[in-house]
Motif scaffolding. Structure first.
Motif, PDB file in Angstrom:
ATOM      1  N   SER A  87       0.840  -1.209   0.000  1.00  0.00           N
ATOM      2  CA  SER A  87       0.000   0.000   0.000  1.00  0.00           C
ATOM      3  C   SER A  87       0.875   1.258   0.000  1.00  0.00           C
ATOM      4  CB  SER A  87      -0.968   0.017   1.182  1.00  0.00           C
ATOM      5  OG  SER A  87      -0.273  -0.043   2.391  1.00  0.00           O
TER       6      SER A  87
ATOM      7  N   PRO B 186     -18.516   3.255   3.108  1.00  0.00           N
ATOM      8  CA  PRO B 186     -17.673   2.878   1.974  1.00  0.00           C
ATOM      9  C   PRO B 186     -17.961   3.688   0.710  1.00  0.00           C
ATOM     10  CG  PRO B 186     -18.430   0.913   3.090  1.00  0.00           C
ATOM     11  CD  PRO B 186     -19.167   2.065   3.698  1.00  0.00           C
ATOM     12  N   SER B 230      -9.672  -6.108  -7.610  1.00  0.00           N
ATOM     13  CA  SER B 230     -10.413  -6.422  -6.380  1.00  0.00           C
ATOM     14  C   SER B 230     -10.416  -7.916  -6.116  1.00  0.00           C
ATOM     15  CB  SER B 230     -11.849  -5.905  -6.495  1.00  0.00           C
ATOM     16  OG  SER B 230     -12.518  -6.530  -7.567  1.00  0.00           O
ATOM     17  N   TYR B 233      -7.897  -9.499  -0.749  1.00  0.00           N
ATOM     18  CA  TYR B 233      -7.856  -8.578   0.377  1.00  0.00           C
ATOM     19  C   TYR B 233      -6.458  -7.960   0.461  1.00  0.00           C
ATOM     20  CZ  TYR B 233      -8.087  -6.951   5.220  1.00  0.00           C
ATOM     21  OH  TYR B 233      -8.053  -6.195   6.348  1.00  0.00           O
ATOM     22  N   ASP B 236      -6.108  -2.347  -3.526  1.00  0.00           N
ATOM     23  CA  ASP B 236      -6.904  -1.118  -3.430  1.00  0.00           C
ATOM     24  C   ASP B 236      -8.358  -1.351  -3.831  1.00  0.00           C
ATOM     25  OD1 ASP B 236      -4.313   1.269  -4.497  1.00  0.00           O
ATOM     26  OD2 ASP B 236      -4.668   0.183  -2.624  1.00  0.00           O
ATOM     27  N   GLY B 239     -10.455  -3.170  -1.195  1.00  0.00           N
ATOM     28  CA  GLY B 239     -10.822  -2.262  -0.114  1.00  0.00           C
ATOM     29  C   GLY B 239     -11.916  -1.301  -0.531  1.00  0.00           C
ATOM     30  N   CYS B 243     -14.768  -3.503   1.418  1.00  0.00           N
ATOM     31  CA  CYS B 243     -14.563  -3.207   2.847  1.00  0.00           C
ATOM     32  C   CYS B 243     -14.033  -1.792   3.043  1.00  0.00           C
ATOM     33  CB  CYS B 243     -13.659  -4.253   3.505  1.00  0.00           C
ATOM     34  SG  CYS B 243     -12.060  -4.476   2.692  1.00  0.00           S
ATOM     35  N   GLY B 244     -14.699  -0.824   2.449  1.00  0.00           N
ATOM     36  CA  GLY B 244     -14.251   0.556   2.524  1.00  0.00           C
ATOM     37  C   GLY B 244     -14.348   1.177   3.899  1.00  0.00           C
ATOM     38  N   SER B 249      -8.410   0.425   4.654  1.00  0.00           N
ATOM     39  CA  SER B 249      -8.932   0.836   3.346  1.00  0.00           C
ATOM     40  C   SER B 249      -8.893   2.359   3.211  1.00  0.00           C
ATOM     41  CB  SER B 249     -10.364   0.340   3.159  1.00  0.00           C
ATOM     42  OG  SER B 249     -10.416  -1.063   3.250  1.00  0.00           O
ATOM     43  N   LEU B 253      -6.819   4.091   0.283  1.00  0.00           N
ATOM     44  CA  LEU B 253      -7.586   4.753  -0.777  1.00  0.00           C
ATOM     45  C   LEU B 253      -7.494   6.269  -0.726  1.00  0.00           C
ATOM     46  CD1 LEU B 253     -10.777   2.541  -0.535  1.00  0.00           C
ATOM     47  CD2 LEU B 253      -9.087   2.514  -2.370  1.00  0.00           C
TER      48      LEU B 253
END
Lengths: 307, 319
Positions: A87, B186, B230, B233, B236, B239, B243-244, B249, B253
């Motif tokens: 990330s 999310p 996607s 897990y 980006d 998430g 699961c935002g 996440s 993001l």
């Protein structure tokens, strides 16, 4: 340290096994490097692009090399797995940026040749789609999972209604401590913060143990085990002769059941749910043990013994 | 003539050089800060969610008023008027790709608002929110069982404010907690994420009208990458779409891409706000998280590159 390095290397292998976005990212980095593409832009954008590129190359190396990846994992705390060090790498930004530069080149050079432009653009889109997928690999779309959650929610709502009373008369709310099969226990606290449970989701989802220090004793572990076995009992009518449980197995189930029901009462459980397809023999035994007749609730037998 | 130092200092603190998306994202960071302050008050002083919600509402309204006044002041300057009109023309000149990007974003938002596929493994946010609301207390009761804590929970998790923020939102908004946590939040995170990427596109391609098409294509590629990325897990896209609501996440993001944007423009103070925001929502190494790493490492790579370029120029001149 060797174990951390090994974990980092295994993490990288799993990361590229699940999908190819990392490979696409490395390919875009190569494209940007060999083309020196940021030089075609104006100075401010060139500077920003160059800095982002340099950072991305350095970070990609850091995340792939097991030694540096292990250090990064230690920095981000051992609570998080390998994939989270990525990330810190601007994967989406670099791929999208590289993609726009590539497409701009194609459209500028071959803009008049619509067929070639369209083919190359669709080809790029195809490569993009082949690199990933839609959430299949992490069990997100396990068959029936969403339906099971929705059904569990309906069962919980019905239990609350039955226990709190659905006759419209206002009364003091009853504190419910519920013991039920796993799929119901999983949804219980998500549906209502007022339902208590003898054990929570961390009984079968060990990742949640990182959030609380609470541990479960032997009696609660035995309760979970016995409820799982009860949930797995297939109606005898569906079994062929040689697979039907013998008397010895039934006696063992009853003996352990007695202890577990006693533990449940000690832990404050005042509402029991059992699968609705249990044979009558087991339901009668439960009725004798709990000294209350069952009520059918959305495909389950509910027992609410008096205090 | 102003010195370079004076100009860079002005750049650090000035809202004048910020875009509209910068101001929205600044409000986002300030909301997290406000939630954290109220959450710590609740944990240390034993305050309940009902008290926190009133404080949060008052604080949020104050923030909105302050940002509104700041926005009006910024728009009054000549530079800001020029920025706004260029911004609108960028969008108008690139109708088709912008329309395409907008449509795809809308599709994703609708998907997030209505889907049943929410990833809940290893997470107890909803249980925690329901517990806070049912007991009107913060971290007094074990969210997994509903019984009082016997052994407690790690303090480094207790200081994270997202469950309290969601509880406060649930108590003031007319939505069920599950819908709020698993769908509404999310969706907001997704939209804010796209604002960050739009902001980044301006840095990479410029703010002039000619760049509108490229910026819109950049957005379309980001949207597609979220979709196709996607599959696991930690990605980006996973998430964003499944699961935002989780702190990790929000970090991946919004906070991290925005940190890139800020550091590339040398907006160090706002970058510090990202570092602090991350410490409030994600378990970090004594407050040092991914955003701090990005700031330091990006600065370091820039310095190394400058040193390398100087040496190269020096050698070239010598030759």
């Amino acid at each position: 340290m060797i174990e951390w390095v090994r974990n980092a290397w295994l993490g990288w292998q799993q990361y590229i096994e699940k999908g190819r976005v990392a490979a696409l990212f490395l390919a875009v980095l190569l494209f940007l490097w060999f083309g020196q593409k940021w030089k075609a832009q104006q100075s401010e954008q060139e500077n920003a692009g160059r800095r982002l590129f340099d950072y991305s190359v350095a970070m990609a190396f850091l995340c792939i090399c097991p030694l540096t990846a292990a250090v990064s994992m230690m920095y981000q705390t051992r609570f998080y797995d390998y994939q989270w060090i990525w990330s810190m790498v601007p994967v989406t930004i670099i791929i999208a940026w590289g993609g726009v530069i590539f497409l701009s080149d194609i459209w500028e050079k071959r803009g008049k040749n619509v067929t070639a432009t369209a083919t190359l653009t669709l080809g790029l889109a195809g490569i993009l789609f082949l690199c990933g997928g839609l959430g299949q690999r992490d069990g997100l779309r396990e068959a029936g999972r969403e339906e099971a959650r929705r059904n569990a929610g309906e069962v919980i709502a019905e239990v609350l209604l039955q226990v709190q009373g659905n006759d419209g008369i206002a009364r003091e709310p009853v504190e419910i401590c519920l013991w039920a099969p796993q799929e119901i226990m999983e949804a219980a606290r998500s549906c209502s913060g007022e339902i208590r449970l003898p054990y929570g989701r961390n009984m079968w989802d060990p990742a949640l143990n990182a959030y609380v220090y609470e541990a479960y004793d032997e009696s609660l572990l035995a309760m979970y085990q016995w409820m799982s076995e009860t949930d797995a009992l297939v109606p005898e009518a569906e079994l062929i002769e040689k697979l039907r449980p013998g008397e010895e197995e039934k006696t063992l189930w009853r003996t352990r059941g007695e202890a577990c029901l006693a533990s449940a009462r000690e832990n404050g459980v005042n509402c029991f749910l059992f699968p609705g397809d249990l044979d009558a023999e087991y339901v009668e035994w439960l009725q004798v043990q709990l000294q209350v007749a069952p009520v059918e609730v959305q495909g389950y037998y509910m027992f609410c013994p008096a205090k | 003539m102003k010195t370079e130092k004076q100009n860079s200092f002005k750049n650090i603190i000035s809202l004048k050089n910020s875009t509209g998306t910068d101001r929205i994202l600044l409000l986002f960071l300030m909301v997290i800060g406000l939630a954290e302050v109220i959450h710590l008050m609740a944990v240390m002083l034993g305050k309940g969610v009902s008290f926190c919600s009133k404080l949060f509402l008052a604080g949020f309204l104050l923030l909105v008023v302050i940002m509104g006044i700041a926005e009006c002041l910024v728009r009054r300057t000549k530079a800001s008027r020029k920025e706004t009109s260029v911004g609108r023309k960028v969008l108008v000149q690139s109708n088709v790709p912008v329309f395409g990007a907008g449509l795809l974003i809308l599709l994703q938002v609708v998907m997030v608002l209505t889907q049943e596929n929410v990833y809940i493994d290893g997470d107890m946010t909803l249980e925690t929110v329901n517990t806070f609301l049912a007991t009107d207390a913060v971290y007094q009761i074990n969210p997994l069982t509903g019984a009082p804590f016997e052994m407690g929970m790690p303090f480094r998790l207790k200081i994270l404010c997202l469950p309290t923020l969601y509880s406060m939102l649930a108590s003031v908004l007319p939505f069920g907690t599950e819908y709020l946590v698993y769908h509404l939040v999310p969706a907001v995170i997704l939209v804010c994420s796209y604002l960050v990427y739009w902001n980044l596109s301006g840095i990479l391609f410029g703010e002039k009208r000619e760049a509108g098409g490229k910026r819109a294509c950049f957005m379309i590629l980001v949207i597609l990458l979220f979709w196709i990325g996607s599959y696991a897990y930690g990605m980006d896209g996973f998430g964003a779409l499944f699961c935002g609501y989780r702190g990790v996440s929000v970090r991946a993001l919004i906070l991290l891409p925005y940190t890139f944007s800020l550091v590339l423009r040398k907006k160090w103070i706002t970058a510090c706000l990202c570092i602090l925001a991350e410490a409030c929502i994600v378990w970090t190494f004594y407050g040092m998280g991914a955003c701090l790493f990005v700031v330091v490492f990006l600065w370091l790579t820039e310095r190394l590159q400058q040193a390398f370029d100087k040496r190269k120029t020096g050698k070239g001149a010598a030759a």
